[in-house]
Design a protein around this motif. Structure first.
Motif, short mmCIF file in Angstrom:
data_model
loop_
_atom_site.label_atom_id
_atom_site.label_comp_id
_atom_site.label_asym_id
_atom_site.label_seq_id
_atom_site.Cartn_x
_atom_site.Cartn_y
_atom_site.Cartn_z
N TRP A 188 0.83 -1.20 0.00
CA TRP A 188 0.00 0.00 0.00
C TRP A 188 0.86 1.26 0.00
N ASP A 189 0.34 2.32 -0.60
CA ASP A 189 1.02 3.62 -0.57
C ASP A 189 0.60 4.46 0.62
N LEU A 190 -0.60 4.19 1.12
CA LEU A 190 -1.14 5.00 2.23
C LEU A 190 -2.10 4.13 3.03
N LEU A 191 -2.00 4.21 4.34
CA LEU A 191 -2.90 3.51 5.25
C LEU A 191 -3.61 4.54 6.12
N ALA A 192 -4.92 4.53 6.11
CA ALA A 192 -5.72 5.37 7.01
C ALA A 192 -6.58 4.43 7.85
N VAL A 193 -6.33 4.44 9.16
CA VAL A 193 -7.06 3.56 10.07
C VAL A 193 -8.06 4.42 10.83
N LEU A 194 -9.34 4.18 10.56
CA LEU A 194 -10.37 5.10 11.04
C LEU A 194 -10.86 4.84 12.45
N HIS A 195 -11.16 3.62 12.79
CA HIS A 195 -11.77 3.38 14.10
C HIS A 195 -11.19 2.14 14.78
N PRO A 196 -9.87 2.12 15.05
CA PRO A 196 -9.32 0.99 15.78
C PRO A 196 -9.86 1.00 17.21
N PRO A 197 -9.89 -0.14 17.89
CA PRO A 197 -10.42 -0.16 19.26
C PRO A 197 -9.66 0.80 20.17
N CYS A 198 -10.34 1.79 20.70
CA CYS A 198 -9.64 2.82 21.49
C CYS A 198 -10.24 3.02 22.88
N THR A 199 -11.33 2.34 23.18
CA THR A 199 -12.03 2.59 24.44
C THR A 199 -11.13 2.41 25.65
N ARG A 200 -10.25 1.41 25.63
CA ARG A 200 -9.37 1.14 26.76
C ARG A 200 -8.05 1.91 26.68
N LEU A 201 -7.78 2.53 25.53
CA LEU A 201 -6.53 3.27 25.36
C LEU A 201 -6.66 4.76 25.67
N CYS A 202 -7.87 5.30 25.56
CA CYS A 202 -8.04 6.75 25.65
C CYS A 202 -8.02 7.23 27.12
N ARG A 203 -7.81 8.51 27.25
CA ARG A 203 -7.71 9.09 28.60
C ARG A 203 -9.00 8.93 29.39
N GLY A 213 -10.96 6.52 29.36
CA GLY A 213 -11.13 5.15 29.81
C GLY A 213 -10.16 4.72 30.89
N ARG A 214 -9.28 5.62 31.30
CA ARG A 214 -8.24 5.29 32.28
C ARG A 214 -8.82 4.80 33.60
N GLN A 215 -9.92 5.39 34.04
CA GLN A 215 -10.50 5.05 35.34
C GLN A 215 -10.91 3.59 35.44
N TRP A 216 -11.23 2.97 34.29
CA TRP A 216 -11.67 1.58 34.30
C TRP A 216 -10.51 0.59 34.30
N MET A 217 -9.32 1.08 33.96
CA MET A 217 -8.18 0.18 33.79
C MET A 217 -7.32 0.04 35.04
N SER A 218 -7.24 1.09 35.84
CA SER A 218 -6.35 1.05 37.00
C SER A 218 -6.77 2.06 38.04
N GLY A 219 -6.45 1.73 39.29
CA GLY A 219 -6.63 2.67 40.38
C GLY A 219 -5.40 3.56 40.48
N PRO A 220 -5.04 4.05 41.69
CA PRO A 220 -3.85 4.88 41.85
C PRO A 220 -2.59 4.17 41.35
N GLY A 221 -1.69 4.91 40.74
CA GLY A 221 -0.50 4.29 40.19
C GLY A 221 -0.83 3.62 38.88
N LYS A 222 -0.10 2.54 38.59
CA LYS A 222 -0.32 1.84 37.33
C LYS A 222 -0.60 0.37 37.58
N TRP A 223 -1.71 -0.07 36.98
CA TRP A 223 -2.15 -1.46 37.05
C TRP A 223 -2.41 -1.93 38.47
N THR A 224 -3.11 -1.09 39.20
CA THR A 224 -3.69 -1.48 40.48
C THR A 224 -5.18 -1.68 40.25
#
Length: 225
Positions: free
Chosen positions: A53-68, A70-81
């Motif tokens: 391919w000459d160009l790749l445009a990725v429109l809607h990859p799964p982002c719910t757990r990556l976005c800011r 969604g942070r509250q659902w992934m960990s408590g204080p610190g990282k991965w608590t």
């Protein structure tokens, strides 16, 4: 140009690039809404990224757990608590599995052997950034009302080998708190439903037309240089 539109079923971006004469295909695990025969039903990680391919445009990859947001659902204080609470019906193991899938799809697309890449994703939380390639830049943020759509929805583009999108049909913003302003915030005020995630992630035709014109044109200029 040979262009791959990843993680899109609506066909909005595919049709915008195709209208300018490009050889365009879309790919997603779900079928195309428009029934196009230029849609490949597959996991984008299963080899298609290596097909020249000459160009790749990725429109809607799964982002719910990556976005800011969604942070509250992934960990408590610190990282991965353990988080203080979880979405209804979800376990922490399921949340982490979704996070891993999001990381896997995003990094596979970013590191694909394609010269020009644009991946749509909100600004990431710290857990996701820790897992990203070191050359990943900050996202370039745009708004639908830059492209003629009377709506607010901050849209981040992670770009490699492509310029930021420029506004094409900027609208005057309404007075904050007015009825029109509330209407512009419809995406954020959308009621919970089974279709909410799909509707919230839908591409804006004006933005995709700008992407086709600007990114497709940039790629053609580079190729001709």
């Amino acid at each position: 140009m040979r262009i791959l539109i990843g993680c899109e079923t609506s066909g909005i971006a595919r049709r915008a690039f195709s209208a300018l004469g490009h050889d365009v295909w879309s790919a997603d695990i779900e079928p195309a809404e428009d029934g196009s025969n230029r849609h490949i039903r597959c996991d984008i990680r299963d080899g298609i990224l290596h097909e020249g391919w000459d160009l790749l445009a990725v429109l809607h990859p799964p982002c719910t757990r990556l976005c800011r947001s969604g942070r509250q659902w992934m960990s408590g204080p610190g990282k991965w608590t353990p988080p203080k609470r979880l979405p209804k019906g979800k376990t922490w193991d399921e949340m982490r599995a979704e996070f891993e899938e999001g990381v896997s799809i995003f990094t596979a697309c970013w590191m694909a052997p394609i010269e020009r890449v644009a991946i749509e994703n909100p600004e990431m939380n710290d857990l996701a950034r820790d897992r990203m390639p070191p050359d990943l830049p900050a996202p370039v943020m745009v708004q639908p009302f830059w492209f003629g759509h009377p709506e607010y929805k901050a849209t981040g583009w992670y770009l490699r080998g492509l310029p930021p999108l420029s506004a094409t049909k900027p609208l005057v913003e309404p007075v904050r708190g007015s009825g029109e302003w509330k209407a512009w915030n419809r995406v954020h005020r959308m009621a919970p439903s089974a279709e909410r995630a799909r509707l919230r992630s839908r591409s804006y035709p004006g933005m995709m037309e700008a992407a086709a014109l600007q990114w497709g044109g940039y790629a053609l200029e580079e190729a001709a240089a």
